[in-house]
Design an enzyme around this catalytic site. Sequence first.
Site, PDB file in Angstrom:
ATOM      1  N   LYS A 101       0.892  -1.153   0.000  1.00  8.52           N
ATOM      2  CA  LYS A 101       0.000   0.000   0.000  1.00  8.52           C
ATOM      3  C   LYS A 101       0.930   1.202   0.000  1.00  8.52           C
ATOM      4  O   LYS A 101       1.323   1.705   1.065  1.00  8.52           O
ATOM      5  CB  LYS A 101      -0.906  -0.056   1.238  1.00  8.52           C
ATOM      6  CG  LYS A 101      -2.106   0.837   1.131  1.00  8.52           C
ATOM      7  CD  LYS A 101      -3.157   0.472   2.152  1.00  8.52           C
ATOM      8  CE  LYS A 101      -4.205   1.558   2.255  1.00  8.52           C
ATOM      9  NZ  LYS A 101      -5.023   1.752   1.060  1.00  8.52           N
TER      10      LYS A 101
HETATM   11  N1  PMP Z   1      -7.373  -2.133  -3.176  1.00  8.03           N
HETATM   12  C1  PMP Z   1      -6.923  -0.875  -3.017  1.00  8.03           C
HETATM   13  C2  PMP Z   1      -6.207  -0.220  -4.158  1.00  8.03           C
HETATM   14  C3  PMP Z   1      -7.121  -0.205  -1.798  1.00  8.03           C
HETATM   15  O1  PMP Z   1      -6.675   1.046  -1.638  1.00  8.03           O
HETATM   16  C4  PMP Z   1      -7.816  -0.850  -0.760  1.00  8.03           C
HETATM   17  C5  PMP Z   1      -8.038  -0.134   0.542  1.00  8.03           C
HETATM   18  N2  PMP Z   1      -6.946  -0.303   1.404  1.00  8.03           N
HETATM   19  C6  PMP Z   1      -8.263  -2.163  -0.967  1.00  8.03           C
HETATM   20  C7  PMP Z   1      -8.034  -2.777  -2.188  1.00  8.03           C
HETATM   21  C8  PMP Z   1      -8.969  -2.916   0.123  1.00  8.03           C
HETATM   22  O2  PMP Z   1      -8.037  -3.214   1.127  1.00  8.03           O
HETATM   23  P1  PMP Z   1      -8.477  -3.367   2.645  1.00  8.03           P
HETATM   24  O3  PMP Z   1      -9.625  -4.289   2.663  1.00  8.03           O
HETATM   25  O4  PMP Z   1      -7.260  -3.934   3.294  1.00  8.03           O
HETATM   26  O5  PMP Z   1      -8.844  -2.004   3.130  1.00  8.03           O
END
Ligand code: PMP
Length: 288
Positions: free
Chosen positions: A156
Amino acid sequence: MDYSNQKGYIFFDGALVKWSEAHLHVLSHGLHYGSSVFEGERAYNGKVFKEIEHTKRLIHSAETLDFKIPYSENEIINIRKKVLEANHIKDGYIRPVAWRGSEMMGISAQQNKIHFAVAAWQWPSYFSPEAKLKGIKLNISKWKRPSPETAPVSTKSAGLYMICTLSKHEAERKGYDDSLMLDYRNYIAEATGANIFFTKKDKLYTPIADCFLDGITRRTVISIAKQEGLSIHETRIKIEDLHNYDECFVTGTAAEVTPVNAIEDFKFKPGEICEFLMEKYANFILKE
Ligand code: PMP
């Protein structure tokens, strides 16, 4: 709302500072070269959802970008707790971020200090299945999720969001809520900040997370679905297959479980499975 000027405190490089005083220098490597990693987390009723998973992912993101956050997993957990307490937050959003500083100003950043901050703000969870069940509309982005040989796809990190913002802006200009991104092979990947699922009868289908973020919510929903006896298939999905599916929804820390009613001309009817998983997820986050 101006995020640079709120009441409260932000943890910044070792101490809680006044929100409006959490500044960094314009010659920060993180700003020029995208050497920045972050998390998006939620607290429900005073408890951070999947705190350990988010903390581990943050550390993994930094390590993959070849830097080390100057705090351990436990220290990060304690810092987060202090930030929530200092701001009196029980239901909120938490944003840890780590980035390279200004000691070197070029591609190479071997000597740059690693900075670390955690901010948090109130974000009550309004669970209104009726409102959510209307669903959101997605367009299909012209930008593609890159291959694992092109970008650190499991992180991320700030740089990966450049094409997400471009996609989302185009979607919003055209009257959509969000954008569905394909991957470099033209398989369906994810939305700009959430993963995607489809249903056919009582079966769930979701793209294999081999070139995009394997979301913590995605994994939670997969495990809830399995516990509830729904069969779940991680598979390759093409645009032309979309007419085969009944329901569609996206998952993420912010989105939770949000039904989708259209992807451009493909229509979906948010129905039983969306409703079932939204409720199960809402119960799960409070139990966890
Ligand atoms: N894909 C992207 C590009 C994101 O930014 C997020 C949000 N963090 C997610 C998927 C979903 O991830 P999570 O469930 O860990 O929030």
